[in-house]
Write an enzyme that holds these catalytic residues in place. Structure first.
Site, short mmCIF file in Angstrom:
data_model
loop_
_atom_site.label_atom_id
_atom_site.label_comp_id
_atom_site.label_asym_id
_atom_site.label_seq_id
_atom_site.Cartn_x
_atom_site.Cartn_y
_atom_site.Cartn_z
N LYS A 38 15.66 -5.36 -41.52
CA LYS A 38 17.13 -4.50 -41.82
C LYS A 38 17.86 -5.17 -40.68
O LYS A 38 17.41 -6.07 -39.40
CB LYS A 38 16.13 -3.67 -40.98
CG LYS A 38 17.76 -2.23 -40.92
CD LYS A 38 17.19 -1.06 -40.71
CE LYS A 38 16.77 -0.38 -38.91
NZ LYS A 38 18.21 -0.76 -38.30
N ASP A 65 22.11 -2.47 -42.19
CA ASP A 65 22.04 -1.58 -41.74
C ASP A 65 23.66 -0.96 -40.58
O ASP A 65 23.34 -1.27 -39.21
CB ASP A 65 21.03 -0.62 -40.19
CG ASP A 65 20.55 0.60 -39.93
OD1 ASP A 65 20.95 1.48 -40.06
OD2 ASP A 65 20.16 0.44 -38.81
N LYS A 67 25.73 1.67 -40.28
CA LYS A 67 26.17 3.13 -40.56
C LYS A 67 27.25 2.82 -40.13
O LYS A 67 27.41 3.84 -39.41
CB LYS A 67 25.01 3.78 -38.78
CG LYS A 67 23.88 3.54 -39.24
CD LYS A 67 23.63 4.24 -37.78
CE LYS A 67 21.65 4.42 -37.67
NZ LYS A 67 21.56 3.01 -37.22
N ASP A 70 33.97 6.86 -40.30
CA ASP A 70 35.12 5.81 -40.04
C ASP A 70 35.85 6.92 -41.36
O ASP A 70 35.34 7.31 -42.03
CB ASP A 70 35.13 4.10 -40.27
CG ASP A 70 36.97 4.24 -39.12
OD1 ASP A 70 37.46 4.75 -39.58
OD2 ASP A 70 36.72 2.77 -38.30
N THR A 129 17.53 9.45 -35.34
CA THR A 129 16.17 10.29 -35.26
C THR A 129 15.90 9.62 -33.55
O THR A 129 14.62 10.74 -33.14
CB THR A 129 14.85 9.24 -35.67
OG1 THR A 129 15.51 7.99 -35.30
CG2 THR A 129 14.97 8.98 -37.57
N ARG A 224 9.80 -1.99 -33.21
CA ARG A 224 9.24 -2.30 -32.31
C ARG A 224 8.07 -2.25 -32.08
O ARG A 224 7.50 -3.48 -31.34
CB ARG A 224 10.01 -1.49 -31.10
CG ARG A 224 10.98 -1.61 -30.34
CD ARG A 224 11.94 -0.57 -29.47
NE ARG A 224 12.39 0.01 -29.79
CZ ARG A 224 12.95 0.87 -29.81
NH1 ARG A 224 13.46 0.85 -28.38
NH2 ARG A 224 13.81 2.43 -30.18
#
Ligand code: C5P
Length: 247
Positions: A38, A65, A67, A70, A129, A224
């Site tokens: 990603k 990714d 996102k 607009d 999330t 992570r």
């Protein structure tokens, strides 16, 4: 593009690095143990489309990714440009952009792809999330993460979007509301076994890889817990084994 394939194909690793050099050095270490990579706003803001091109060379496929959120015309242009980049298999927008924006993105994802060629899949982010009910209320978003995510998933599906990004907590309800063919991608995944001190980071709605599989996720996104692990290969492998065992 589902858990029916090799279990590792459903593991997407977030390359959230501050330089392309470190992202590529990391990716090369885990490329044969994970599914997709990603590229998110951090790496893209640092290295731009070159990051996508170089990650694509590894052959795992790229989830871009960024996102988008607009006005419809701007999002359509961004989605078109994203779909034209090599190796991009997943692209996303925010469902909160509304139906006109979602429909513009749906049109754009297919435009520019040669007839018969596989196009990237378009996803809509439901509720980040990292947000819990309190954070939603502060931002003027009513309801619970569950009701809001399911509602946004239905909207995205009605507009022709291929799937959503949602937390594991909402995956089951979204699967029920939107059917088997609708893609569900779940970030906020945290392995059950984690080194001391490493917990949820800034994520609020977390779950284990096994819980994500059982809830019906097609892909899980992990950053992570793998990128910051002392042995990233072993961390990735453990997650793939957990996915396989839960299938
Ligand atoms: O490090 P961690 O596993 O928390 O990384 C999760 C990744 O998934 C991050 O790159 C983040 O941008 C992304 N993401 C998310 N929640 C969403 C959509 C994407 O955490 N709703």
């Amino acid at each position: 593009m589902t858990f029916d394939a090799h279990p590792r194909s459903s593991l997407i690793v977030a390359l959230d690095f501050d330089s392309l050099k470190s992202a590529l050095a990391f990716a090369a270490r885990v490329t044969d143990t994970v599914g997709m990579f990603k590229v998110g706003s951090q790496l893209f803001s640092t290295a731009g489309p070159e990051a996508v091109r170089q990650v694509a060379v590894l052959g795992n496929g790229v989830f871009l990714d960024l996102k988008y959120h607009d006005i419809p015309n701007t999002v359509a242009g961004a989605v078109l440009a994203s779909a034209a980049m090599p190796g991009v298999q997943l692209v996303n927008v925010h469902a909160l952009g509304g139906s006109a924006m979602l429909k513009a993105a749906v049109q754009a994802i297919s435009a520019g792809v040669p007839m018969g060629a596989d196009r990237p899949r378009l996803l809509a982010v439901t509720v980040l999330t990292s947000m819990d009910r309190k954070a939603m209320r502060e931002a003027g978003i009513g309801g619970t993460p569950m009701t809001r995510a399911v509602k946004l998933a239905r909207l995205a599906k009605q507009c022709g979007v291929d799937g959503v990004v949602a937390s594991v907590e909402e995956a089951k309800a979204i699967r029920k509301a939107c059917g088997r063919d609708f893609l569900i991608v779940t970030p906020g995944v945290r392995p059950a076994e984690q080194p001391a001190g490493r917990k949820k980071d800034d994520q609020a709605r977390t779950a284990t890889p096994a819980a994500a599989v059982r809830a019906g996720a097609d892909y899980i996104v992990v950053g992570r817990p793998i990128t910051a692990a002392s042995d990233p290969r072993a961390a990735a492998q453990a997650i793939v084994e957990e996915i396989a065992a839960a299938k």
